[in-house]
Design a protein around this motif. Sequence first.
Motif, PDB file in Angstrom:
ATOM      1  N   ILE A   1     110.976  91.067 -17.564  1.00 27.24           N
ATOM      2  CA  ILE A   1     111.363  91.794 -16.228  1.00 27.24           C
ATOM      3  C   ILE A   1     110.906  90.754 -15.117  1.00 27.24           C
ATOM      4  O   ILE A   1     111.413  90.617 -14.021  1.00 27.24           O
ATOM      5  CB  ILE A   1     110.544  92.868 -16.033  1.00 27.24           C
ATOM      6  N   ALA A   2     109.720  90.169 -15.326  1.00 28.78           N
ATOM      7  CA  ALA A   2     109.207  89.102 -14.305  1.00 28.78           C
ATOM      8  C   ALA A   2     110.291  87.958 -14.033  1.00 28.78           C
ATOM      9  O   ALA A   2     110.222  87.659 -12.869  1.00 28.78           O
ATOM     10  CB  ALA A   2     107.835  88.596 -14.928  1.00 28.78           C
ATOM     11  N   VAL A   3     110.683  87.514 -15.134  1.00 27.17           N
ATOM     12  CA  VAL A   3     111.722  86.372 -14.817  1.00 27.17           C
ATOM     13  C   VAL A   3     112.894  86.852 -14.091  1.00 27.17           C
ATOM     14  O   VAL A   3     113.424  86.302 -13.067  1.00 27.17           O
ATOM     15  CB  VAL A   3     112.027  85.744 -16.287  1.00 27.17           C
ATOM     16  N   GLY A   4     113.219  88.151 -14.562  1.00 25.53           N
ATOM     17  CA  GLY A   4     114.555  88.537 -13.753  1.00 25.53           C
ATOM     18  C   GLY A   4     114.319  89.025 -12.335  1.00 25.53           C
ATOM     19  O   GLY A   4     114.951  88.554 -11.414  1.00 25.53           O
TER      20      GLY A   4
ATOM     21  N   PHE B   1     102.298  98.105 -14.886  1.00 28.21           N
ATOM     22  CA  PHE B   1     102.431  97.275 -13.718  1.00 28.21           C
ATOM     23  C   PHE B   1     103.720  96.620 -13.568  1.00 28.21           C
ATOM     24  O   PHE B   1     104.308  96.253 -12.404  1.00 28.21           O
ATOM     25  CB  PHE B   1     101.360  96.196 -13.617  1.00 28.21           C
ATOM     26  N   GLY B   2     104.228  96.205 -14.694  1.00 28.91           N
ATOM     27  CA  GLY B   2     105.632  95.271 -14.567  1.00 28.91           C
ATOM     28  C   GLY B   2     106.989  96.010 -14.121  1.00 28.91           C
ATOM     29  O   GLY B   2     107.541  95.284 -13.442  1.00 28.91           O
TER      30      GLY B   2
ATOM     31  N   VAL C   1     101.535  92.979  -7.508  1.00 27.63           N
ATOM     32  CA  VAL C   1     101.693  93.598  -9.003  1.00 27.63           C
ATOM     33  C   VAL C   1     101.843  92.533  -9.969  1.00 27.63           C
ATOM     34  O   VAL C   1     101.314  92.650 -11.269  1.00 27.63           O
ATOM     35  CB  VAL C   1     102.407  94.724  -8.901  1.00 27.63           C
ATOM     36  N   ALA C   2     102.610  91.475  -9.536  1.00 29.37           N
ATOM     37  CA  ALA C   2     102.979  90.365 -10.544  1.00 29.37           C
ATOM     38  C   ALA C   2     101.626  89.612 -10.775  1.00 29.37           C
ATOM     39  O   ALA C   2     101.955  89.105 -12.110  1.00 29.37           O
ATOM     40  CB  ALA C   2     103.889  89.488  -9.963  1.00 29.37           C
ATOM     41  N   PHE C   3     100.749  89.596 -10.080  1.00 27.04           N
ATOM     42  CA  PHE C   3      99.552  88.959 -10.439  1.00 27.04           C
ATOM     43  C   PHE C   3      98.807  89.847 -11.616  1.00 27.04           C
ATOM     44  O   PHE C   3      97.798  88.885 -11.956  1.00 27.04           O
ATOM     45  CB  PHE C   3      98.584  88.708  -9.156  1.00 27.04           C
ATOM     46  N   THR C   4      99.367  90.781 -11.699  1.00 25.18           N
ATOM     47  CA  THR C   4      98.327  91.825 -12.529  1.00 25.18           C
ATOM     48  C   THR C   4      99.238  91.812 -14.019  1.00 25.18           C
ATOM     49  O   THR C   4      98.772  91.707 -14.934  1.00 25.18           O
ATOM     50  CB  THR C   4      97.963  93.131 -12.329  1.00 25.18           C
ATOM     51  N   ALA C   5     100.451  92.078 -13.864  1.00 23.53           N
ATOM     52  CA  ALA C   5     101.083  92.372 -15.053  1.00 23.53           C
ATOM     53  C   ALA C   5     101.529  91.029 -15.914  1.00 23.53           C
ATOM     54  O   ALA C   5     101.496  90.848 -16.928  1.00 23.53           O
ATOM     55  CB  ALA C   5     102.685  92.834 -14.601  1.00 23.53           C
ATOM     56  N   GLY C   6     101.650  89.864 -14.946  1.00 19.93           N
ATOM     57  CA  GLY C   6     101.843  88.415 -15.583  1.00 19.93           C
ATOM     58  C   GLY C   6     100.709  88.116 -16.638  1.00 19.93           C
ATOM     59  O   GLY C   6     101.207  87.850 -17.755  1.00 19.93           O
ATOM     60  N   PRO C   7      99.715  87.999 -16.188  1.00 20.08           N
ATOM     61  CA  PRO C   7      98.711  87.589 -16.863  1.00 20.08           C
ATOM     62  C   PRO C   7      98.330  88.464 -18.224  1.00 20.08           C
ATOM     63  O   PRO C   7      98.197  88.084 -19.390  1.00 20.08           O
ATOM     64  CB  PRO C   7      97.365  87.416 -16.095  1.00 20.08           C
ATOM     65  N   CYS C   8      98.512  89.846 -18.017  1.00 21.99           N
ATOM     66  CA  CYS C   8      98.259  90.656 -19.045  1.00 21.99           C
ATOM     67  C   CYS C   8      99.356  90.575 -20.045  1.00 21.99           C
ATOM     68  O   CYS C   8      99.323  90.571 -21.180  1.00 21.99           O
ATOM     69  CB  CYS C   8      98.389  92.241 -18.500  1.00 21.99           C
ATOM     70  N   ALA C   9     100.675  90.329 -19.582  1.00 21.89           N
ATOM     71  CA  ALA C   9     102.070  90.327 -20.602  1.00 21.89           C
ATOM     72  C   ALA C   9     101.511  88.927 -21.464  1.00 21.89           C
ATOM     73  O   ALA C   9     101.869  88.974 -22.658  1.00 21.89           O
ATOM     74  CB  ALA C   9     102.931  90.141 -19.856  1.00 21.89           C
ATOM     75  N   ILE C  10     101.168  87.888 -20.635  1.00 21.08           N
ATOM     76  CA  ILE C  10     100.865  86.552 -21.339  1.00 21.08           C
ATOM     77  C   ILE C  10      99.900  86.919 -22.545  1.00 21.08           C
ATOM     78  O   ILE C  10     100.001  86.275 -23.786  1.00 21.08           O
ATOM     79  CB  ILE C  10     100.486  85.496 -20.457  1.00 21.08           C
TER      80      ILE C  10
END
Length: 101
Positions: free
Chosen positions: A82-85, A24-25, A37-46
């Motif tokens: 990727i999210a921060v960038g 997703f990221g 998509v950030a709302f799915t990828a972010g929590p999964c990454a954390i």
Amino acid sequence: MVQRPPGNGVAVAALVLGIISVAFGVWMVIPIVGFFVAFTAGPCAIVAVVLGHVGMNRSRVVGLGRNQALTGLILGYSTLAIAVGAAIFWTIAVIVSGATA
């Protein structure tokens, strides 16, 4: 009766969540889709990062799952990068587009 050695399910969970977060990221850089998509990828990454650290500690005790936990950690941290960038890029893009209009 055959006794199985204890597994490291936490490391497997970190790996699976790391793969999902990267899948997703990579979509986060797309303008409209990336926001959702950030709302799915972010929590999964954390969660992948947290479980990866727990899995690494557990692998010292159990002796299994070190590579899976490490891969989950790498994928989770990569997705967070990727999210921060993407957040920095889109913030600068919005500021610049507002200044030139």
